[in-house]
Design an enzyme around this catalytic site. Structure first.
Site, mmCIF file in Angstrom:
data_model
loop_
_atom_site.group_PDB
_atom_site.id
_atom_site.type_symbol
_atom_site.label_atom_id
_atom_site.label_comp_id
_atom_site.label_asym_id
_atom_site.label_seq_id
_atom_site.Cartn_x
_atom_site.Cartn_y
_atom_site.Cartn_z
ATOM 1 N N LYS A 17 0.806 -1.226 0.000
ATOM 2 C CA LYS A 17 0.000 0.000 0.000
ATOM 3 C C LYS A 17 0.847 1.287 0.000
ATOM 4 C CE LYS A 17 -4.062 -0.376 2.290
ATOM 5 N NZ LYS A 17 -5.101 -0.844 3.239
ATOM 6 N N ASP A 37 -10.054 3.584 2.566
ATOM 7 C CA ASP A 37 -10.267 2.907 3.858
ATOM 8 C C ASP A 37 -11.065 3.771 4.833
ATOM 9 O OD1 ASP A 37 -9.083 0.461 3.297
ATOM 10 O OD2 ASP A 37 -7.080 1.134 3.893
#
Length: 278
Positions: free
Chosen positions: A70, A107
């Site tokens: 990520k 997220d």
């Protein structure tokens, strides 16, 4: 005659077999009758850059990124959203026809959307938020809570230095508490969030006292194995409304799906059942 390319998307991680994203996006593709495919891709860290740079040539319009890529994906991107920059990692990439990589992090969006759907009466501004854990997910949640109007965030992590680094990044609204005082962060909070792996299947038990947690607080976990974690069980016993971590996973997939396949998907009970059945 021209052939319209069928859009491809997927999820890149290492390992990847545990990912629920293929079940999630596959369900939506079927549900809306869309042409498209979503595939899991196990890519080693040293191969990430060449794979990402070449995906558009194979018909990929984007992908999700999961552990351990990520941060690296954010660094490789040509364009980065403000929220991805603040969070410091990317989980959703959109690939231009020219190969340009646009990075986002959904997220925090997924976390807040899950709370709003599961607890429409939740008022983020009604009081402080307590956050246990200072990992990558914690960062996304802090960004989204501040954006949603939380007046103060009490952050507690086993290694204090990690929490201090986050407090430094996000300013005076983030207050750091010692792990030894973890129980005290729940006093008069409106929201309580566990981002640690305590109480997760195969991890140490969740042994922090919730005696100060008000019954009016909303309690959320980002873990979904088990669905109702020890933290959520304890909070529920105190009368709190609880929200499990599966919804965050489902909601964070929505912005990417919309960009890749041109349809705004919904998170429903049928979707939850489908993904849990995998």
């Amino acid at each position: 005659m021209s052939h319209k390319k069928i859009p491809l998307a997927g999820v890149i991680g290492h390992p990847i077999s545990h990912s629920l994203s293929p079940a999630l996006h596959g369900y939506w593709l079927r549900q809306y009758g869309l042409a498209g495919h979503y595939v899991p891709m196990d890519v080693a860290p040293e191969d990430l850059e060449p794979v990402l740079r070449g995906l558009h040539k194979a018909g990929f319009v984007g992908c999700n990124i999961t552990i351990p890529h990520k941060e690296a994906a954010l660094a490789l991107a040509d364009e980065v959203t403000e929220r991805a920059r603040l969070i410091g990692s990317a989980n959703t990439l959109v690939l231009g026809a020219d190969g340009r990589i646009h990075a986002d992090n959904t997220d925090g969006f997924g976390f807040i959307a899950n709370l709003k759907q599961s607890a429409p009466e939740w008022e983020p501004g009604a009081g402080p938020a307590a956050v246990l854990g200072a990992g990558g997910a914690s960062r996304a949640i802090i960004v989204s809570l501040l954006e949603a109007g939380a007046p103060e965030i009490r952050l507690c992590n086993r290694t204090r230095a990690r929490a201090e680094a986050l407090a430094e990044a996000f300013g005076p609204k983030v207050k750091v508490y010692d792990w030894a005082d973890a129980a005290s962060i729940f006093d008069r909070v409106a929201t309580a969030i566990n981002t640690t792996s305590l109480g997760m299947a195969g991890q140490p038990p969740f042994d922090i006292s919730l005696d100060l947690l008000p019954a009016t607080a909303l309690a959320a976990d980002i873990v979904y194995v088990p669905l109702v974690t020890a933290f959520l069980q304890k909070a529920q016993a105190r009368g709190c409304k609880i929200v499990d971590g599966l919804g965050m996973l489902l909601h964070q997939g929505r912005p990417g799906f919309e960009r890749w396949f041109g349809q705004t998907p919904e998170v429903t009970d049928a979707l939850r059942a489908e993904v849990l059945g995998k």
